[in-house]
Motif scaffolding. Structure first.
Motif, PDB file in Angstrom:
ATOM      1  N   LEU A 113       0.828  -1.197   0.000  1.00 44.98           N
ATOM      2  CA  LEU A 113       0.000   0.000   0.000  1.00 44.98           C
ATOM      3  C   LEU A 113       0.862   1.247   0.000  1.00 44.98           C
ATOM      4  CD1 LEU A 113      -2.813   1.202   0.025  1.00 44.98           C
ATOM      5  CD2 LEU A 113      -2.773   1.066   2.529  1.00 44.98           C
ATOM      6  N   LYS A 114       1.919   1.246   0.777  1.00 42.26           N
ATOM      7  CA  LYS A 114       2.839   2.377   0.812  1.00 42.26           C
ATOM      8  C   LYS A 114       3.422   2.629  -0.579  1.00 42.26           C
ATOM      9  CE  LYS A 114       6.999   3.962   3.215  1.00 42.26           C
ATOM     10  NZ  LYS A 114       8.044   3.609   4.205  1.00 42.26           N
ATOM     11  N   GLU A 115       3.823   1.553  -1.273  1.00 42.59           N
ATOM     12  CA  GLU A 115       4.389   1.688  -2.614  1.00 42.59           C
ATOM     13  C   GLU A 115       3.350   2.169  -3.616  1.00 42.59           C
ATOM     14  OE1 GLU A 115       6.015  -2.194  -3.335  1.00 42.59           O
ATOM     15  OE2 GLU A 115       7.616  -1.933  -1.852  1.00 42.59           O
ATOM     16  N   ILE A 116       2.129   1.653  -3.502  1.00 42.19           N
ATOM     17  CA  ILE A 116       1.054   2.084  -4.405  1.00 42.19           C
ATOM     18  C   ILE A 116       0.788   3.562  -4.236  1.00 42.19           C
ATOM     19  CG2 ILE A 116      -1.443   1.890  -4.818  1.00 42.19           C
ATOM     20  CD1 ILE A 116      -1.078  -1.153  -4.131  1.00 42.19           C
ATOM     21  N   LEU A 117       0.605   3.999  -3.005  1.00 43.60           N
ATOM     22  CA  LEU A 117       0.285   5.408  -2.757  1.00 43.60           C
ATOM     23  C   LEU A 117       1.423   6.317  -3.216  1.00 43.60           C
ATOM     24  CD1 LEU A 117      -1.464   5.241   0.730  1.00 43.60           C
ATOM     25  CD2 LEU A 117      -2.513   5.287  -1.544  1.00 43.60           C
ATOM     26  N   ALA A 118       2.659   5.890  -3.036  1.00 45.94           N
ATOM     27  CA  ALA A 118       3.800   6.696  -3.481  1.00 45.94           C
ATOM     28  C   ALA A 118       3.866   6.781  -4.997  1.00 45.94           C
ATOM     29  CB  ALA A 118       5.093   6.096  -2.941  1.00 45.94           C
TER      30      ALA A 118
END
Length: 197
Positions: A189-194
């Motif tokens: 999720l962190k990678e997606i949002l970034a």
């Protein structure tokens, strides 16, 4: 949505709910891909009826069913991100999982404040009359306009060829149309949002 496609989705998602209720891992692991279906559907998202959280140019469209446990998991994970980094979450209500998905989706869409109704459904998840699914009280009547909204949103979800919900669509920083199916773990999720453009 064609009845056979709807039946397949209901079966798969009912199995996923069953797995969640007995503590098994989600059936659908988060998958992030660029594909032609995502490109086409992103181009048609103006036809969707959405519930918007946050303001900003970085848009993440999320198809959800009011009774979906994995959609609720994603909703919970996104709470700290609302209003941050120019992100805009556009929640797209669909009704594919259970018979009350239609009436709960309608309750959200027919509410005077759709965002509040959406929050009520998620914040009381599993605490409704049946103790399962979204917590909002189902609508006693589904207006024709509401039925049309749900059908149109369902058709957009079907066009992604996603096997279920949650399904996320967005453009990454390179401009690629991305499709993510299933609840991502914290790192994903962190990678997606970034990566949202």
């Amino acid at each position: 949505m064609h009845s056979n496609r709807r039946a397949v989705l209901r079966t798969a998602l009912a199995a996923a709910i069953g797995a969640s209720l007995i503590g098994l891992a989600p059936l659908a692991a988060a998958q992030q891909t660029q594909n032609p279906d995502a490109v086409r559907v992103l181009g048609e998202m103006g036809k969707a009826t959405v519930i918007t959280e946050g303001k900003g140019p970085r848009v993440l469209d999320i198809f959800f069913d009011a009774n979906c446990p994995y959609c609720h998991e994603l909703y919970t994970a996104l709470r700290p991100e609302v209003g941050k980094g120019g992100l805009q979450f556009r929640w797209v209500p669909v009704a594919i999982l259970t018979p009350t998905s239609v009436t709960k989706g309608a309750a959200i869409l027919q509410a005077p404040d759709r965002l509040k109704a959406f929050h009520d459904n998620e914040n009381t998840y599993g605490k409704g009359p049946t103790g399962q699914g979204g917590g909002i009280t189902p609508a006693t009547k589904v207006l024709p306009a509401t039925s049309a909204i749900l059908n149109a949103n369902n058709a957009l979800l079907e066009a992604t060829k996603s096997p279920g919900v949650p399904t996320m669509l967005y453009r990454d920083k390179a401009g690629h149309a991305m499709l993510v199916v299933g609840p991502p773990d914290a790192q994903q999720l962190k990678e997606i949002l970034a990566s949202v453009k």
